[in-house]
Design a protein around this motif. Structure first.
Motif, PDB file in Angstrom:
ATOM      1  N   THR A 619      57.277  77.639 100.426  1.00  0.00           N
ATOM      2  CA  THR A 619      58.382  78.341  99.765  1.00  0.00           C
ATOM      3  C   THR A 619      59.277  77.341  99.033  1.00  0.00           C
ATOM      4  O   THR A 619      59.817  77.642  97.965  1.00  0.00           O
ATOM      5  N   GLU A 620      59.412  76.150  99.583  1.00  0.00           N
ATOM      6  CA  GLU A 620      60.219  75.118  98.920  1.00  0.00           C
ATOM      7  C   GLU A 620      59.592  74.752  97.576  1.00  0.00           C
ATOM      8  O   GLU A 620      60.286  74.576  96.573  1.00  0.00           O
ATOM      9  N   GLN A 621      58.276  74.649  97.576  1.00  0.00           N
ATOM     10  CA  GLN A 621      57.599  74.353  96.300  1.00  0.00           C
ATOM     11  C   GLN A 621      57.823  75.491  95.302  1.00  0.00           C
ATOM     12  O   GLN A 621      58.106  75.263  94.134  1.00  0.00           O
ATOM     13  N   LEU A 622      57.665  76.706  95.798  1.00  0.00           N
ATOM     14  CA  LEU A 622      57.885  77.854  94.913  1.00  0.00           C
ATOM     15  C   LEU A 622      59.292  77.785  94.320  1.00  0.00           C
ATOM     16  O   LEU A 622      59.474  77.949  93.110  1.00  0.00           O
ATOM     17  N   GLU A 623      60.257  77.527  95.163  1.00  0.00           N
ATOM     18  CA  GLU A 623      61.643  77.514  94.690  1.00  0.00           C
ATOM     19  C   GLU A 623      61.854  76.433  93.627  1.00  0.00           C
ATOM     20  O   GLU A 623      62.485  76.656  92.600  1.00  0.00           O
ATOM     21  N   LYS A 624      61.289  75.275  93.882  1.00  0.00           N
ATOM     22  CA  LYS A 624      61.414  74.168  92.928  1.00  0.00           C
ATOM     23  C   LYS A 624      60.822  74.567  91.561  1.00  0.00           C
ATOM     24  O   LYS A 624      61.402  74.317  90.514  1.00  0.00           O
ATOM     25  N   HIS A 625      59.667  75.176  91.601  1.00  0.00           N
ATOM     26  CA  HIS A 625      59.008  75.564  90.350  1.00  0.00           C
ATOM     27  C   HIS A 625      59.730  76.724  89.680  1.00  0.00           C
ATOM     28  O   HIS A 625      59.870  76.759  88.458  1.00  0.00           O
ATOM     29  N   PHE A 626      60.187  77.672  90.492  1.00  0.00           N
ATOM     30  CA  PHE A 626      60.930  78.802  89.930  1.00  0.00           C
ATOM     31  C   PHE A 626      62.199  78.292  89.244  1.00  0.00           C
ATOM     32  O   PHE A 626      62.514  78.661  88.111  1.00  0.00           O
ATOM     33  N   ASP A 627      62.903  77.415  89.927  1.00  0.00           N
ATOM     34  CA  ASP A 627      64.162  76.889  89.364  1.00  0.00           C
ATOM     35  C   ASP A 627      63.911  76.013  88.143  1.00  0.00           C
ATOM     36  O   ASP A 627      64.775  75.882  87.275  1.00  0.00           O
ATOM     37  N   PHE A 628      62.729  75.419  88.073  1.00  0.00           N
ATOM     38  CA  PHE A 628      62.427  74.600  86.900  1.00  0.00           C
ATOM     39  C   PHE A 628      61.998  75.479  85.715  1.00  0.00           C
ATOM     40  O   PHE A 628      62.461  75.274  84.596  1.00  0.00           O
ATOM     41  N   TYR A 629      61.132  76.439  85.952  1.00  0.00           N
ATOM     42  CA  TYR A 629      60.533  77.168  84.822  1.00  0.00           C
ATOM     43  C   TYR A 629      61.300  78.412  84.386  1.00  0.00           C
ATOM     44  O   TYR A 629      61.328  78.746  83.205  1.00  0.00           O
TER      45      TYR A 629
END
Lengths: 764, 764
Positions: A619-629
């Motif tokens: 979920t941390e990875q998802l959040e990082k990517h969501f916040d980036f893209y």
């Protein structure tokens, strides 16, 4: 965006007041369909204002000459067109010798449209003053029978408001129709025969080139004050492609009269003799009669809603939005016929000729899988299986692949590619991945493994072979790369190493490999015959693994994210919120080169990978990517908001999730993209369903069990949905305090709520 | 490639024997032109076999509706078409009441075509047996007057070989012509008027939309046994767009008769009343008479050859090749008119509608600069200066640039862009660099600086502004990058950081900056008025320098070469020699995605930079880059072999240089690309000239002096060429032992041979 034009209502789409400028948009929004045929909400009577005429028959298309400025090798010879079908709804009306035309009436009052989604009918009513001073009231109801799916019914009722009135009803069927998007002014329908029997008429025509034969029919009954007058035509006009009857009626002031028109299509895909078939179906309809047909319609929709309705409390617009989406999906595709698929505009417009995009696998299958019998989803998979040979041909003849590599077309009606932009047709190859993913997803959800040894495995092998050949080894990177692709974000073309594409390519190879092993163990005779048929050797399997085991994925150490593609960070990275509003939507305001070199994302791309392969990432990875893209995402595709809504919900960004939900569910009703007059966005409507069930409800299937992580937008007081999980019907009710499950049938079911097991007992 | 079809000859292009399959190719190869008009080698008489009719008038075009499958913002509204002009050459012939048609004759013997390049005429002769048994001999000579450039002459002579023969000559002019490449079956010419006076006829028509008015005329004289019979038409057929005369003649066996037809065009670009102008020019031609006109023609070509001939000893095919190239260049563009430019197919075909590509600046200017008065090259530069406003408009309205940034069109007739592939139109922006480079090159060669303060500086500023805005800062690289371009190698699209593009972008900014400084010092009043006009501030100049001073160039440490673009080394780097022959040419055999992701290079790209900016790199660097890139180069552009020939010669790879030379010089004669029937490759012909003068001769201009590094292919015994260097005519003779210079005029000239100064004294 126009939020006031459609009235908020829980069950109906309602327009009040006549506005000539809204006619084309309303023709889209009030479209009706029954899976086999569809009809834009065109007026029955003559209308000289701006209109977009559209009648559609499922599976009927025309291979229009490919139109292209600069030919590239590998382009398809033709571009499939969704065909405007012959007109069966037309009824010209003369009132005291003046043609009724809302565009020329001196006054139109109390104009109202209602699309009653609960019962599956469309009403239109108005009061008009003609130029000759006659005032009439008109009420029309129209529906396309869900059961008798070759038949539509119109009840057109006129009341004389201010004087004795002579009415001439002039119903017709007409094959002399054209497409709005015809390229070369070619005609698409060749008239074959016109026939009349009593109050019935039949125009038979066939499509040029594809030779689909269609009989368009009508059967008319004239009523005066609700009594069938058994009136015969006073006049009959017969042309080569049209037949029109005249019925004369005179009613006194205050009285009413109506015409009931039964019409529709019988097609050569289903009948040897389409005229005989039309005669049979007319008899069937007449035997039932209007009232019974309407009752049947209400009953049919009641069954559909019983299973697929989602209720939302405390938010009428959200409720109306989701029901509109569910209603349209059920109007478009019934799942009965594996020759059919789900066109992006359904039966509401011509655009995006061709019926099948990757939308079906990526967005639509989950909806049909969870709200219908699993055979419906299986039919959608079978559609691709039946087109595997053509996908192999496409890869070989158009693109130079070998050894049974399959590339499914970007757009198709019959398995052949019919789109012709090199950057899409030749490069948006990730579509192949979605088709493999749908097989995985079907098995995950339904537990039905039989599809894989029977059909799926051949598809998976063809797709794996494609990816194996499409990748190449980079000595520079010492890894396999995939060059020159267009990802789901079509605002990038011909990029190298699109993360999503590389990821799904690797996954496809690994998944195919695993299924080969599994089938070899569990279905050895199927395995043997498939391996022989496709000539697959162990050496080839080893080669595949070299590629999938050493695939390159662009990654930024600085941001800790996978990069959408090589070079993404070289862009001028200004987030969408800092972009001047005057520049939006960029696909209308900017030249294509500017769009391409910008960082702006049309729809989920890297995040699409995180959606499909959620379990592969934290979920941390998802959040990082969501916040980036997400900050670079302009959501200029109808398919964008739903995936972002699901991910925002998962990340507890509930305000954002709700905003995306509204955008996806009311995209057409509020006309966000100012284009609803071209038709509705049907495939993204399945994404709306996912936004609630997977997004807010947090539904997932893991290890053969349903999981939920229920959340609820603060704007709602509660919502419910139902899931057909492996033939058990589970109802889920979520409010701010609790989640309730109820189960049909006799067997209990264990589900997981926020990872805790809950045993649900049947409602006995 | 067909090496036997055209006979080797020093001065003529010769075809022997009638082959219906070669007619279209020969129609291209035997085309004639005089800078103002051109004519494919279509037969005068009726011909029912395969033919491609083409008559062309310089500067006359038609804005055809843009044809495109998928519209992108920024595409031009129209696509310019080189127009097939009205037919003035037609002479239907009846022989004893049978229409002469080489496609239906029972026998055609001794068919021969000769294009005499030395004297500028085209002959065709044959003996034919008609179906009625009549045998005739026919000899036709045709030329387009170099001096009287609105006039063409045909002498059509018939000999009765086996019996007394009745001949009916039926000359006509006809504006009812069409283009082969018409998109929408639109008509391009609107007939206005048809007129006859005695033996003369005039058809006036205008182009739709562009309203170029053209009078197409003819004047006929009939001869019997070389005596003008003063015969009048026996019949006249007049239509709305065509007029045809009939002349009857009977000759005895063994006798001959001929028709002399004077014809051509007067156009509204040059005359207020085109009919009066036609009458005047006919009078002028008649006053001279056929023999004098022919003598004038020979004289005019003699003068051209006097200056521009290149002789090659010991290699007839090489000799024929270079003369064919020089001949065609002189047929295409005379340099008299700054409204005209050099179309890629000249007057030999329709393809590549539009007259002006970057070919003019990158390939053609050196030829015209060295073989003509410098005014000719200046006219070519002025053409772009006159279109600067449109280049600024193009950048602003189509692509969203601001502040006077100029992007010259990829293809144009009048300054407006008329090409519509996004990957070319929007992305092949390096063309802008060639236009700036041509200004630099003109000054370097001619020493004429006046062009820059007068006109060139504004162009340079517009171009610099474009590059400044087109680059963006990459925080990742901490340098400026240029994303989403197509370089000279059109087998790559939408790449990032194409070395050539980035390099020329930086150079353009720096060069503009330098010229601004220089003009401010040397032409302060010009400087003041320009700076005021374009509103250029010091701050803006500083901003430019930030970009040019910190431009990113992709470089491989491993190979020690600049990379064609980011990611080039990720490709599957198999050299062309290892590519199966069956796969060539790749642009015909491969789908576009395969071409794009391959390493194969269509024409010099990185090496084009090394050609333009040779002085910026060492010979070792050149060799490294040549050895790296040439093996991946497929030379599928006509513009490719010449640059490689020059560089191979410089690197002492003389065998390779010679191979490239033959390929560039005989591209059309030997039909390497199997497409000569569409027309000849005119602009690359200037590259052929460069291959000899700059390649083998090693000519360069450095510090206002001519430099040579003479080399000679082993296949030749010697070669000569002439250079007009700042109004001094220098002849260079090179053989295996020595280099000889001779100089016209009275002033001596110091040249450098392999860096040693040589004082050349005039031939007194």
């Amino acid at each position: 965006m126009n939020q006031d034009y459609i009235k908020a209502d829980n069950w109906s789409i309602i327009e009040e007041g006549f506005d000539a400028e809204s006619v084309k948009s309303s023709e889209s929004l009030f479209s009706i369909g029954n899976g086999a045929m569809g009809q834009r909400a065109n007026f029955e009577e003559n209308y000289t204002g701006k209109t977009f005429q559209g009648s559609y028959i499922a599976g009927i298309y025309y291979p229009d000459k490919t139109k292209v400025g600069w030919w590239k090798n590998g382009y398809p010879k033709y571009f499939a067109k969704v065909l405007n079908a012959p007109n069966w709804i037309g009824i010209d009306i003369e009132i005291n010798d003046e043609i009724l035309d809302l565009n020329t009436c001196t006054e139109v009052k109390n104009f109202r449209r209602e699309l009653n989604m609960k019962e599956g009918w469309y009403n239109r009513s108005f009061e008009a003053t003609l130029q000759n001073g006659t005032e009439i009231g008109v009420t029309i109801r129209r529906f396309l029978c869900m059961n008798l799916d070759e038949v539509g019914i119109i009840n057109y009722e006129i009341t004389a408001l201010n004087k004795d009135t002579k009415i001439v009803y002039k119903p017709y069927v007409d094959a002399g129709v054209t497409n709005e998007d015809a390229n070369w002014e070619e005609k698409f329908w060749e008239p074959l025969d016109v026939k009349r029997t009593g109050n019935a008429a039949f125009v038979t025509a066939q499509t040029f080139k594809t030779h689909f034969k269609v009989t368009t029919f009508m059967q008319n009954s004239i009523f005066v004050n609700d009594k069938n007058g058994n009136i015969s035509p006073s006049n009959i006009k017969t042309g080569t492609d049209k037949i029109q009857f005249s019925y004369d009626v005179i009613i006194a002031k205050g009285q009413k009269s109506s015409i009931q028109k039964i019409g529709g299509y019988t097609v050569s895909m289903n009948h040897e003799n389409t005229v005989t078939a039309a005669e049979t179906v007319i008899k069937e309809a007449l035997a039932k009669g209007y009232d019974q047909l309407l009752a049947d319609q209400i009953e049919a929709w009641s069954k559909i809603w019983e299973m697929s309705d989602i209720t939302i409390e405390g938010d009428v617009k959200a409720q109306q939005g989701i029901r509109f989406n569910i209603f349209q999906l059920n109007q478009t595709y019934s799942g009965k016929d594996s020759r059919l698929n789900i066109g992006p505009k359904g039966f509401t417009g011509e655009k995006y000729g061709g019926s099948t995009y990757w939308d079906t696998e990526a967005y639509c299958i989950p909806f049909y899988m969870a709200t219908k019998d699993q055979q419906v989803a299986r039919n959608l998979l079978t559609y691709r299986y039946n087109q595997l040979d053509k996908a192999i041909e496409n890869a070989k003849d158009n693109l130079g692949f070998t050894n049974g590599a399959a590339l499914y077309p970007m757009v198709t009606m019959n398995g052949e590619e019919c789109h012709n932009e090199w950057e899409i047709t030749h490069e948006e190859i990730h579509r192949n991945g979605a088709i493999a993913f749908a097989i995985f997803n079907y098995h995950r959800f339904t537990g039905d493994y039989s599809y894989i040894p029977e059909k799926g495995l051949e598809v998976l092998i063809g797709i794996a072979r494609f990816w194996y050949q499409r990748a190449n080894f980079s000595t520079e990177k010492n890894q396999y790369v995939i060059l020159g692709v267009t990802g789901p974000n079509e605002y990038e073309n011909n990029v190298n190493n699109n993360f999503y594409t590389n990821y799904i390519a690797k996954w496809c190879i690994d998944y195919a490999h695993e299924q080969i092993q599994k089938v070899s163990l569990e279905y050895p005779s199927d395995h043997k015959s498939i391996i022989e048929k496709v000539q697959l050797s162990d050496a080839e399997l080893q080669d595949w693994k070299k590629v999938s085991g050493n695939m390159y994925f662009p990654f930024s150490e600085k941001y800790g994210v996978y990069l959408q593609q090589d070079g993404f960070l070289d862009k001028h990275l200004v987030p969408v919120k800092d972009l001047d509003k005057s520049q939006r939507p960029i696909n209308q305001k900017w030249s294509w080169d500017r769009v391409l070199r910008s960082p702006y994302i049309k729809q989920a791309d890297t995040l699409q990978g995180f959606y499909f392969f959620e379990d592969h990432f934290t979920t941390e990875q998802l959040e990082k990517h969501f916040d980036f893209y997400e900050p670079f995402t302009v959501h200029e595709s109808s398919l964008s908001p739903c995936v972002h809504s699901i991910q925002a919900a998962k990340l507890d960004k509930m305000d954002l999730a709700y905003t995306f939900y509204l955008r996806t569910s009311r995209l057409d009703l509020d006309d966000y993209n100012k284009e609803v007059e071209e038709g509705c966005h049907i495939t993204s409507m399945a994404g709306t369903w996912m936004s609630i069930v997977e997004g807010f409800g947090g539904m997932r299937v893991k290890n053969d069990a349903l999981h939920f992580s229920p959340k609820i937008p603060k704007e709602w007081t509660g919502y419910t949905f139902k899931i057909n999980f492996r033939n058990q019907i589970l109802k889920v009710e979520i409010n701010h305090n609790e989640t309730k499950f109820s189960l049909e049938g006799t067997q209990e079911l264990t589900v997981f709520v926020n990872e805790d097991a809950v045993l649900v007992k049947p409602n006995l």
